[in-house]
Write a protein that holds these residues in place. Structure first.
Motif, PDB file in Angstrom:
ATOM      1  N   VAL A 295     -14.699  85.662  90.090  1.00  0.00           N
ATOM      2  CA  VAL A 295     -16.038  86.085  89.685  1.00  0.00           C
ATOM      3  C   VAL A 295     -15.822  87.072  88.554  1.00  0.00           C
ATOM      4  N   GLY A 296     -16.452  86.799  87.423  1.00  0.00           N
ATOM      5  CA  GLY A 296     -16.266  87.666  86.269  1.00  0.00           C
ATOM      6  C   GLY A 296     -17.505  87.714  85.412  1.00  0.00           C
TER       7      GLY A 296
ATOM      8  N   SER B 177      -5.339  82.621  94.911  1.00  0.00           N
ATOM      9  CA  SER B 177      -5.444  83.739  93.979  1.00  0.00           C
ATOM     10  C   SER B 177      -6.895  84.216  93.964  1.00  0.00           C
ATOM     11  N   LEU B 178      -7.095  85.512  93.738  1.00  0.00           N
ATOM     12  CA  LEU B 178      -8.442  86.088  93.759  1.00  0.00           C
ATOM     13  C   LEU B 178      -8.588  87.101  92.627  1.00  0.00           C
TER      14      LEU B 178
ATOM     15  N   THR C 237     -18.463  93.707  96.487  1.00  0.00           N
ATOM     16  CA  THR C 237     -17.851  93.860  97.801  1.00  0.00           C
ATOM     17  C   THR C 237     -16.820  92.759  97.944  1.00  0.00           C
ATOM     18  N   VAL C 238     -15.568  93.140  98.036  1.00  0.00           N
ATOM     19  CA  VAL C 238     -14.470  92.180  98.143  1.00  0.00           C
ATOM     20  C   VAL C 238     -13.625  92.621  99.333  1.00  0.00           C
ATOM     21  N   ASP C 239     -13.772  91.904 100.469  1.00  0.00           N
ATOM     22  CA  ASP C 239     -13.000  92.302 101.647  1.00  0.00           C
ATOM     23  C   ASP C 239     -12.732  91.134 102.588  1.00  0.00           C
TER      24      ASP C 239
ATOM     25  N   ASN D 230     -23.148  93.131  92.190  1.00  0.00           N
ATOM     26  CA  ASN D 230     -23.695  93.042  93.547  1.00  0.00           C
ATOM     27  C   ASN D 230     -23.339  91.748  94.262  1.00  0.00           C
ATOM     28  N   CYS D 231     -22.140  91.247  94.037  1.00  0.00           N
ATOM     29  CA  CYS D 231     -21.681  90.034  94.714  1.00  0.00           C
ATOM     30  C   CYS D 231     -20.801  90.413  95.901  1.00  0.00           C
TER      31      CYS D 231
END
Length: 178
Positions: free
Chosen positions: A83-84, A104-105, A113-115, A94-95
């Protein structure tokens, strides 16, 4: 583009590694956003291209419980969840990127929020048989009970209810002994 739901898809570059004349298939690739209020969940993507799941320009999107695997180490790749920013520089914001099992991430933007995501380094420790495109979780997989339940889908890609153990599993499949 507003309010799209991409759920329960399987995208496979090929099932035979010796297939002649094969190309490099992209998974879910969305490059000219803004993509607003999208839900991308419970998808299995096996491609040997950079774009497993890509949103270039996203706002309030949820990318949850997907499995994105690159089946080899050849270029282009590795297949990633990305996501960019939009190509014109508009910032993604707000993603939520949660409970994904990926090669890969990459996430860039504001208030992201990336968890509870897991990078797959050794497919044999995670999946039943990645070489044969069987990405169900194997016994002892580090993805089992590793997810967050707050926005996880209630069922997995195969219709198995979540959670089966102490917590939601990471990826599109919930581990089940059945």
């Amino acid at each position: 583009v507003v309010g799209i739901v991409l759920r329960g898809n399987t995208i496979t570059n090929n099932e035979n590694p010796d297939q002649p004349h094969r190309g490099t298939l992209q998974g879910i690739g969305c490059f000219d956003g803004m993509f607003v209020d999208w839900t991308i969940e419970n998808n299995v993507i096996i491609v040997d291209h950079y774009h497993g799941i890509t949103l270039a320009g996203a706002r309030r999107c949820r990318i949850v419980n997907n499995t994105v695997l690159d089946p080899n180490d050849r270029r282009p790749g590795p297949a990633a969840l990305r996501v960019g920013n939009h190509k014109r520089g508009m910032t993604s914001s707000n993603c939520t990127i949660q409970n994904n099992l990926v090669s890969s991430l990459h996430a860039a933007g504001e208030a992201m929020t990336v968890d509870h995501n897991l990078i797959v380094e050794e497919p044999a420790r995670v999946f039943l048989d990645a070489a044969k495109c069987d990405l169900r979780l194997c016994e002892g997989s580090p993805a089992i009970d590793g997810g967050a339940s707050d926005i996880a889908p209630k069922v997995d890609i195969a219709g198995v209810s979540r959670p089966q153990g102490n917590a939601v599993d990471i990826g599109a499949y919930e581990y089940s002994i059945k």
